[in-house]
Design a protein around this motif. Structure first.
Motif, PDB file in Angstrom:
ATOM      1  N   GLY A 104       0.832  -1.204   0.000  1.00  0.00           N
ATOM      2  CA  GLY A 104       0.000   0.000   0.000  1.00  0.00           C
ATOM      3  C   GLY A 104       0.866   1.252   0.000  1.00  0.00           C
ATOM      4  N   ARG A 130      -8.849  -2.381   5.134  1.00  0.00           N
ATOM      5  CA  ARG A 130     -10.266  -2.038   5.304  1.00  0.00           C
ATOM      6  C   ARG A 130     -11.176  -3.106   4.677  1.00  0.00           C
ATOM      7  N   ASP A 131     -10.730  -3.719   3.579  1.00  0.00           N
ATOM      8  CA  ASP A 131     -11.551  -4.756   2.938  1.00  0.00           C
ATOM      9  C   ASP A 131     -11.675  -5.978   3.849  1.00  0.00           C
ATOM     10  N   ASN A 156      -7.654   2.075   4.014  1.00  0.00           N
ATOM     11  CA  ASN A 156      -8.005   1.876   2.602  1.00  0.00           C
ATOM     12  C   ASN A 156      -6.770   1.713   1.727  1.00  0.00           C
ATOM     13  N   ILE A 157      -5.604   2.118   2.229  1.00  0.00           N
ATOM     14  CA  ILE A 157      -4.406   1.908   1.396  1.00  0.00           C
ATOM     15  C   ILE A 157      -3.475   0.826   1.956  1.00  0.00           C
ATOM     16  N   MET A 194      -5.276   3.316  13.230  1.00  0.00           N
ATOM     17  CA  MET A 194      -5.409   4.654  12.633  1.00  0.00           C
ATOM     18  C   MET A 194      -6.843   4.897  12.123  1.00  0.00           C
ATOM     19  N   GLY A 195      -6.967   5.661  11.026  1.00  0.00           N
ATOM     20  CA  GLY A 195      -8.297   5.981  10.495  1.00  0.00           C
ATOM     21  C   GLY A 195      -8.623   5.153   9.270  1.00  0.00           C
ATOM     22  N   VAL A 196      -9.879   5.310   8.801  1.00  0.00           N
ATOM     23  CA  VAL A 196     -10.349   4.534   7.646  1.00  0.00           C
ATOM     24  C   VAL A 196      -9.477   4.795   6.416  1.00  0.00           C
ATOM     25  N   SER A 197      -9.052   6.043   6.227  1.00  0.00           N
ATOM     26  CA  SER A 197      -8.355   6.350   4.976  1.00  0.00           C
ATOM     27  C   SER A 197      -7.022   5.593   4.871  1.00  0.00           C
ATOM     28  N   ILE A 198      -6.299   5.479   5.969  1.00  0.00           N
ATOM     29  CA  ILE A 198      -5.032   4.712   5.879  1.00  0.00           C
ATOM     30  C   ILE A 198      -5.353   3.224   5.704  1.00  0.00           C
ATOM     31  N   LEU A 252      -4.804   6.995  17.459  1.00  0.00           N
ATOM     32  CA  LEU A 252      -3.769   7.184  16.447  1.00  0.00           C
ATOM     33  C   LEU A 252      -2.388   6.735  16.934  1.00  0.00           C
ATOM     34  N   ALA A 302       2.047   2.889   2.576  1.00  0.00           N
ATOM     35  CA  ALA A 302       1.883   3.812   3.710  1.00  0.00           C
ATOM     36  C   ALA A 302       3.117   3.799   4.607  1.00  0.00           C
TER      37      ALA A 302
END
Ligand SMILES: Cc1cc2nc3c(=O)[nH]c(=O)nc-3n(C[C@H](O)[C@H](O)[C@H](O)COP(=O)(O)OP(=O)(O)OC[C@H]3O[C@@H](n4cnc5c(N)ncnc54)[C@H](O)[C@@H]3O)c2cc1C
Ligand code: FES
Ligand code: FES
Lengths: 263, 150
Positions: free
Chosen positions: A30, A71-72, A101-102, A95-99, A175, A32
């Protein structure tokens, strides 16, 4: 980050050859973690075109492609039925949903992070890692390897099982990395992993053995469980927490987790 | 190198370097609503939607977005205005730096979960920091927006 070349191979063979051809070439999952940790790379090898982003549910196992975003996994219905949704509980606290997602499951395994919230969960679920060159390696053996193999992780396999599960991450905020995390699976027998000790996750094997010897547990047994676990699981200090604090956390959450899974 | 991507439903060609992150490219092409905060995946102000999902654009290499769909807050103008209305009504805004990323994330939540409750909202927005407001009024405004089916 300095990147000389970005390569998008059309086959795993091509990706693997590129990985071996130069010590400074690297796979990107990903990306990140790479973003915050890698300063320089000759060829960054993308697996984006290799169809490694999937969750397959077979009769008796799940197979998860290494490029599948966390996230998947977190919101996958089938995986949520596995051991009380222990995977979702662990991932949902990263962390959050956006991280999420990657960040991918492959990067989360191959990073072999000491703070990982996932490696302990994969261990208690007896996950198998499927590598392009090295074949099948249990996640426990992978963790015990002195060096991360120069290989491509293709997928992760998880046996289906009817089990109860417990996951606890103790962190200052959502976080932050774990100060300690615990994963327990109970299916007639116990599997217990302690992570972010601050070292990488380990199975508490003597504790499991002691627990597995009982037909029925009472509070006195739980005190003994805590004693054994503190003897066998090496805890330490770092900037997130002291050894003493970690001992208190392990005592408290190990008991809570065991009580919860035998309920 | 050249990459094609669809941004706010328009196809565009961008010139990018292999090491450039989406945030840098978008800002270079004047999409200034996409903001930089921590630049290390921790604050969420650089959020855009990639194929409909919120991602931190500071940590996605632009080159990986070839032929994919990017949405910035300009691409959800009507929904962002609705949310801004509730933010205004409740005084949930101060400097506004976090607003575009909040709007995109809340919009994604609304599409994913029609019945999001308090805890769903909190956990979906964990990665979106706001340095000014303290979140209480924002949370209430978001609840009103999620309940607005107009
Ligand atoms: C700011 C931040 C906070 C985080 N907090 C937490 C946390 O609290 N808890 C937690 O558990 N995790 C945390 N993580 C880790 C995160 O969940 C991911 O595990 C991490 O980002 C790695 O996943 P990635 O897909 O981004 O991997 P990448 O950054 O792309 O790669 C990581 C490593 O794995 C290698 N790699 C990737 N895929 C493969 C493959 N298929 N085969 C071979 N090698 C491969 C790469 O070469 C690299 O060395 C955090 C990450 C960040 C950036
Ligand atoms: S700037 Fe991207 S997460 Fe903070
Ligand atoms: S209103 Fe200032 S950062 Fe959110």
């Amino acid at each position: 980050m300095e990147i000389k070349e970005y390569l998008k191979p059309k086959s795993i063979e091509e990706a693997y050859e590129a990985l071996l051809s130069n010590i400074n070439n690297k796979i990107i999952g990903g990306g990140a973690w790479i973003k915050i940790s890698l300063k320089k790379v000759d060829t960054l090898i993308s697996l984006d075109d290799l169809k490694l982003n999937y969750i397959k549910e077979e009769n008796d196992f799940f197979e998860i492609g290494s490029m599948t975003p966390l996230r998947d996994l977190e919101i996958n219905k089938g995986l949520n039925d596995l051991a009380g949704g222990i995977i979702s509980k662990a991932i949902g606290n990263i962390m959050g949903v956006s991280i999420r997602n990657i960040a991918t499951i492959g990067g989360s395994v191959m990073g072999k992070f000491a703070f990982s919230d996932l490696l302990g969960v994969l261990m208690v679920l007896d996950a198998e890692l499927i590598f392009y060159n090295s074949g099948v390696i249990s996640v426990e053996d992978f963790i015990n390897m002195p060096k991360i193999p120069k290989d491509i992780l293709l997928s992760i396999r998880l046996k289906k099982q009817t089990a109860k599960g417990y996951f606890k991450k103790v962190a200052t905020t959502h976080l932050d990395f774990s100060i300690l995390n615990l994963a327990i699976v109970y299916n007639e027998r116990f599997k217990i992993a302690i992570g972010s000790r601050p070292n990488i996750a380990v199975l508490a094997k003597r504790t499991e053995e002691y627990l597995n010897g009982f037909k029925k547990l009472d509070e006195a047994n739980l005190d003994e469980v805590v004693k054994i676990s503190l003897e066998e699981v090496k805890l330490g200090d770092n900037s997130r927490g002291s050894k003493e604090y970690r001992e208190l956390l392990m005592k408290t959450y190990l008991k809570r987790g065991i009580r919860e899974v035998i309920k | 190198m050249k990459i094609d991507l669809t941004i706010n439903k328009q196809k565009r060609t961008f010139l990018v370097e292999p090491n450039e992150y989406l945030l840098d490219v978008l800002r270079r092409y004047d999409y200034h609503s996409v903001r930089r905060g921590c630049d290390n995946t921790s604050c969420g102000v650089c959020t855009v939607l990639l194929d409909g999902k919120p991602v931190p654009s500071c940590s996605v290499l632009a080159i990986r977005c070839e032929n994919r769909d990017i949405t910035t807050v300009e691409g959800i103008e009507k929904e962002a205005e609705k949310l801004a209305h509730y933010f205004g009504e409740l005084g949930a805004d101060q400097c506004g730096y976090c607003n575009p990323s909040m709007a995109l994330t809340v919009y994604a939540l609304k599409r994913e979960n029609k019945n999001a409750g308090d805890e769903d909202i909190k956990s979906y927005l964990v990665g979106n920091l706001c340095r000014c407001t303290g979140y209480v009024a924002q949370h209430e405004a978001i609840k009103r927006y999620l309940g607005d089916e107009s």
